[in-house]
Write an enzyme that holds these catalytic residues in place. Sequence first.
Site, PDB file in Angstrom:
ATOM      1  N   TYR A 149     -20.665 -35.091   1.841  1.00 43.87           N
ATOM      2  CA  TYR A 149     -21.232 -33.872   2.565  1.00 43.87           C
ATOM      3  C   TYR A 149     -22.496 -32.989   1.739  1.00 43.87           C
ATOM      4  O   TYR A 149     -22.810 -31.947   2.386  1.00 43.87           O
ATOM      5  CB  TYR A 149     -20.251 -32.978   3.253  1.00 43.87           C
ATOM      6  CG  TYR A 149     -19.398 -33.688   4.375  1.00 43.87           C
ATOM      7  CD1 TYR A 149     -19.717 -34.232   5.423  1.00 43.87           C
ATOM      8  CD2 TYR A 149     -17.956 -34.073   4.138  1.00 43.87           C
ATOM      9  CE1 TYR A 149     -18.942 -34.975   6.359  1.00 43.87           C
ATOM     10  CE2 TYR A 149     -17.268 -34.630   5.078  1.00 43.87           C
ATOM     11  CZ  TYR A 149     -17.580 -35.246   6.124  1.00 43.87           C
ATOM     12  OH  TYR A 149     -16.927 -35.724   6.905  1.00 43.87           O
ATOM     13  N   ASP A 209      -7.246 -37.393   1.518  1.00 42.43           N
ATOM     14  CA  ASP A 209      -7.044 -38.505   1.005  1.00 42.43           C
ATOM     15  C   ASP A 209      -7.053 -38.472  -0.676  1.00 42.43           C
ATOM     16  O   ASP A 209      -6.515 -39.193  -1.215  1.00 42.43           O
ATOM     17  CB  ASP A 209      -8.130 -39.467   1.357  1.00 42.43           C
ATOM     18  CG  ASP A 209      -8.085 -39.866   2.781  1.00 42.43           C
ATOM     19  OD1 ASP A 209      -6.947 -40.529   3.255  1.00 42.43           O
ATOM     20  OD2 ASP A 209      -8.992 -39.712   3.661  1.00 42.43           O
ATOM     21  N   HIS A 452     -21.783 -41.959  -0.946  1.00 42.74           N
ATOM     22  CA  HIS A 452     -21.611 -42.333   0.564  1.00 42.74           C
ATOM     23  C   HIS A 452     -22.085 -41.082   1.156  1.00 42.74           C
ATOM     24  O   HIS A 452     -22.396 -39.886   0.711  1.00 42.74           O
ATOM     25  CB  HIS A 452     -20.255 -42.657   0.643  1.00 42.74           C
ATOM     26  CG  HIS A 452     -19.514 -41.445   0.438  1.00 42.74           C
ATOM     27  ND1 HIS A 452     -18.691 -40.876   1.519  1.00 42.74           N
ATOM     28  CD2 HIS A 452     -18.859 -41.090  -0.786  1.00 42.74           C
ATOM     29  CE1 HIS A 452     -17.937 -40.057   1.070  1.00 42.74           C
ATOM     30  NE2 HIS A 452     -17.882 -40.076  -0.281  1.00 42.74           N
ATOM     31  N   TYR A 533     -18.219 -32.803  13.796  1.00 44.03           N
ATOM     32  CA  TYR A 533     -17.728 -31.637  13.380  1.00 44.03           C
ATOM     33  C   TYR A 533     -17.945 -31.223  12.009  1.00 44.03           C
ATOM     34  O   TYR A 533     -17.681 -30.161  11.641  1.00 44.03           O
ATOM     35  CB  TYR A 533     -16.141 -32.164  13.492  1.00 44.03           C
ATOM     36  CG  TYR A 533     -15.445 -32.354  12.081  1.00 44.03           C
ATOM     37  CD1 TYR A 533     -14.766 -31.794  11.355  1.00 44.03           C
ATOM     38  CD2 TYR A 533     -15.584 -34.023  11.689  1.00 44.03           C
ATOM     39  CE1 TYR A 533     -14.308 -32.267  10.225  1.00 44.03           C
ATOM     40  CE2 TYR A 533     -15.151 -34.394  10.599  1.00 44.03           C
ATOM     41  CZ  TYR A 533     -14.272 -33.545   9.760  1.00 44.03           C
ATOM     42  OH  TYR A 533     -13.660 -33.857   8.749  1.00 44.03           O
ATOM     43  N   ARG A 534     -18.784 -32.111  11.206  1.00 41.69           N
ATOM     44  CA  ARG A 534     -19.083 -31.749   9.842  1.00 41.69           C
ATOM     45  C   ARG A 534     -20.170 -32.845   9.452  1.00 41.69           C
ATOM     46  O   ARG A 534     -20.185 -33.961   9.871  1.00 41.69           O
ATOM     47  CB  ARG A 534     -17.908 -32.237   9.111  1.00 41.69           C
ATOM     48  CG  ARG A 534     -17.662 -31.376   7.541  1.00 41.69           C
ATOM     49  CD  ARG A 534     -16.571 -31.603   7.189  1.00 41.69           C
ATOM     50  NE  ARG A 534     -16.120 -31.533   5.694  1.00 41.69           N
ATOM     51  CZ  ARG A 534     -15.210 -31.774   5.117  1.00 41.69           C
ATOM     52  NH1 ARG A 534     -13.994 -32.283   5.646  1.00 41.69           N
ATOM     53  NH2 ARG A 534     -14.903 -31.318   3.713  1.00 41.69           N
TER      54      ARG A 534
END
Length: 604
Positions: A149, A209, A452, A533-534
């Site tokens: 992100y 995670d 990623h 949502y993000r």
Amino acid sequence: MSGSEDLDLLPTPLMSERHSGVPSRLTKEAAAARSRLYANRTLPSSKPRLRPVRLPPDTTEEVFAAAVKSLRSSIGAENVVVNDQPLEDGWYLEHPNTHDAFHVVDQEELVCSAVVFPGSTAEVQTVVRWANEYLIPIYPISIGRNVGYGGAAPRMPGGVVVDLGKRMNSIVDLDGEGATCVVEPGVTYFSLYEEIQNRGLPLWIDCPDLGGGSVLGNAVDRGVGYTPAGDHWANHCGLEIVLPTGELLRTGMGALPGKDGADSPTWQSFQNAFGPKIDGIFSQSNLGIVTKMGFWLLHEMNHQSYCVTFAKDEDFAQIVDTIRPLAQQGVLGNIPQLRHIIQELNVTGKSKSTFHGGDQPMTREEIRQAASELPLGDCAWVFYGTQYGDAASIDRQLDVIKAAFSEIDGTKFWLPKDVPHDHYLHSRVQVCGGVPILRELDWLNWLPNAAHLFFSPIAPTRGRDAQVIHDIVAKGHHKHGFDLFPTLCVAGREIHYIANIIFDRADAEQKKRAVRLTRELIRDCAREGYGEYRTHLLFQDQVARTYGYNDQALMKVNEAIKDTLDPNGILAPGRCGIWPKRFRGKGWALGVDDVDMETIAAKL
């Protein structure tokens, strides 16, 4: 931040040595994970900088030098570091606080001018007042492990990163009777878990995670975990916030002073105060810096993890519709995952080249053939769940779950005893039992120099809705040449559909395709009424604008609050698409058409 050290030779940092390190119980696992990642890396640890320090906007070298000198005199020279050294991407446990380790644009684009390390709430106030004096944008981070992100990168290049975690990493309170805690930004899931174990308290945390992230930071960004307390924001209780003017605020019952100057005894017991509840405006926002945060913890409980495999890709919608009543009726014990079988390949830690030759996405037949060699065999979807309670109640719950899923042809049920000790199911046993781990790092071996982006839309828990999103995401991945790694976190009424776009950060062409793919997925899902949502820093303007009901009414309110609380526009301009008046409409925002690196770089 120095480029002189060879990270390949450095030992894995331990919690006893560094606030963001790994607990001793995971030393071997961390070392092995790093060895696998570095063996698959072709990029150097660092490269020479192409330009000098990236100055804050509208700031000269003279003003910046004077500002740095002033701040060093206030909080200590060692706590203000100018970012003029080679940039190290590192890895998860040696992450940068200067930029995004998973850089999509050039490494030097989203980069800070300096990093500041306050040691207390009072010093955070000092930094904020300093930023107002010199009109320098500041970007607070907790740990900087917001991987996928944007990491630790400032949205506005040249901003000063305020690293809260390095010196503000105390567990302020841990209440075994109330099953609550209060933490500073630098407290990781690892450190909170280890402290609970050291004290012998019969309590659990809920972790995502990976265990190295900030408990506070993840909740403020509305992240999720997998136990019955998996909604981290919903389980917070009480905030301490430094406002953009430097003023101090506490929310909830913390706004009520306790006896003789102590904290209110109900601060972590009750989420509300009297009057409007304002906690929400400090999540996913740039309206304040959260310096302390309370949480509700879980009591230890017996639990049983398991997985269910489904034979056909086209079972997807029926699987979702089967999960919905089980979740709404409280039969499912946690926030379960539904993962495509390709996830079983990449979580082995093996590279894509093990299963596939060439650069194109794996074909369905290749995935099927590779999966047939794994413990769960050839299937399409894997559901990972956990049930809680005494043995008898768990058995009854599992009977109901098995009966429901057996309506789908070809399902198989698996317990941990049915798979090898290194299978991913054993990792779910730990995470769903409140134990933070590192296993999810292994999928980063899929490509060399793997990085990623997450694409994370929300859908109702209905098969037809989930299918619409899945079809859009699958079509986009095929068009742009990426393997599709979908994970769905499924609750009773909504699904977090999380697509993990893995790319080689040494490959400029792959980066371009990743940007184009993400832009199109945001656009196409929004057209169907589904929003994220993000999202990553580069896409926050676009995502924010998809929430455009009634001529961008939501954004107008956000901007009005921003201009009131942050009149000088110094706190994280552009975060979550919210720009202060000072920078609004000045060309900083990125939209759906900003798909090539040159255009993006020009705006940065």
